[in-house]
Scaffold this motif. Structure first.
Motif, PDB file in Angstrom:
ATOM      1  N   GLN A 170       0.746  -1.153  -0.160  1.00  0.00           N
ATOM      2  CA  GLN A 170      -0.095   0.188  -0.105  1.00  0.00           C
ATOM      3  C   GLN A 170       0.686   1.050  -0.114  1.00  0.00           C
ATOM      4  O   GLN A 170       0.245   2.217  -0.267  1.00  0.00           O
ATOM      5  N   GLU A 171       2.183   1.069   1.238  1.00  0.00           N
ATOM      6  CA  GLU A 171       3.011   2.490   0.702  1.00  0.00           C
ATOM      7  C   GLU A 171       3.476   2.309  -0.041  1.00  0.00           C
ATOM      8  O   GLU A 171       4.284   3.638  -0.809  1.00  0.00           O
ATOM      9  N   LEU A 172       3.797   1.373  -1.262  1.00  0.00           N
ATOM     10  CA  LEU A 172       4.392   1.981  -2.720  1.00  0.00           C
ATOM     11  C   LEU A 172       3.628   2.403  -3.867  1.00  0.00           C
ATOM     12  O   LEU A 172       4.201   2.966  -4.364  1.00  0.00           O
ATOM     13  N   GLY A 173       2.198   1.597  -3.369  1.00  0.00           N
ATOM     14  CA  GLY A 173       1.519   2.621  -4.480  1.00  0.00           C
ATOM     15  C   GLY A 173       0.289   1.853  -5.204  1.00  0.00           C
ATOM     16  O   GLY A 173       0.991   0.764  -5.589  1.00  0.00           O
ATOM     17  N   PRO A 174       0.239   1.980  -6.798  1.00  0.00           N
ATOM     18  CA  PRO A 174      -0.476   1.307  -7.722  1.00  0.00           C
ATOM     19  C   PRO A 174       0.348   0.325  -8.730  1.00  0.00           C
ATOM     20  O   PRO A 174      -0.012  -0.952  -8.888  1.00  0.00           O
ATOM     21  N   GLU A 175       1.414   1.534  -8.501  1.00  0.00           N
ATOM     22  CA  GLU A 175       2.595   1.131  -9.929  1.00  0.00           C
ATOM     23  C   GLU A 175       3.855  -0.344  -8.962  1.00  0.00           C
ATOM     24  O   GLU A 175       4.304  -1.444  -9.880  1.00  0.00           O
ATOM     25  N   PHE A 176       2.968  -0.709  -7.969  1.00  0.00           N
ATOM     26  CA  PHE A 176       4.029  -2.351  -7.601  1.00  0.00           C
ATOM     27  C   PHE A 176       3.174  -2.799  -6.784  1.00  0.00           C
ATOM     28  O   PHE A 176       3.613  -3.977  -6.078  1.00  0.00           O
TER      29      PHE A 176
END
Length: 149
Positions: free
Chosen positions: A53-59
């Motif tokens: 969740q912290e890395l974001g949608p691209e990960f």
């Protein structure tokens, strides 16, 4: 997790557990151990979800197993974006060895190209790696290059 434990080792562990904890306390100990393992798994899964969740949608398709160096390198070598398969398939060892032999013996590169084409025609020619020249004429020494040495 325990793929390398055989039946004899498992029996030994059970006997040691009975001797150490006793038959009365053993079921309670097993429950405590399984509960602890379950909590550790839940904690690691929640930590993975938090990191995703912290890395974001691209990960979102990020796998933590990819952080293992062996897995990472294997995945990168299987990926053919670098053209490694083309390089590997385009490398002709017989031709390269013939060119090196010719350079060592002082022969011309054109003769080695013709010889390698003739030898790779299916006859399975061998490459001579001896240091002595085949010609009877005296071989001229190449000019000395200070930067190459």
């Amino acid at each position: 997790m325990f793929n390398d434990i055989g039946p004899l080792e498992l029996v030994t562990i059970v006997v040691l557990a009975v001797l150490v904890f006793g038959p009365e306390k053993l079921p309670k100990m097993i429950q405590d151990v399984t509960r602890t393992i379950r909590k550790i798994r839940d904690f690691s899964e929640s930590a993975k979800q938090d990191i995703r969740q912290e890395l974001g949608p691209e990960f979102k398709d990020f796998e933590f197993e990819d952080l293992n160096p062996k897995t990472f390198i294997r995945k990168q070598l299987d990926n053919d974006e670098l053209g490694i398969k083309e390089i590997r398939n385009g490398f002709d060892l017989k031709k390269e060895m013939a060119e090196i032999t010719d350079a060592v013996n002082g022969r011309e590169a054109e003769a080695s190209a013709e010889a390698s084409v003739g030898s790779s025609g299916g006859s399975g020619g061998t490459v001579d790696l001896t240091k002595k020249p085949r010609t009877t004429q005296p071989v001229e020494r190449p000019p000395f290059d200070m930067d190459a040495t």
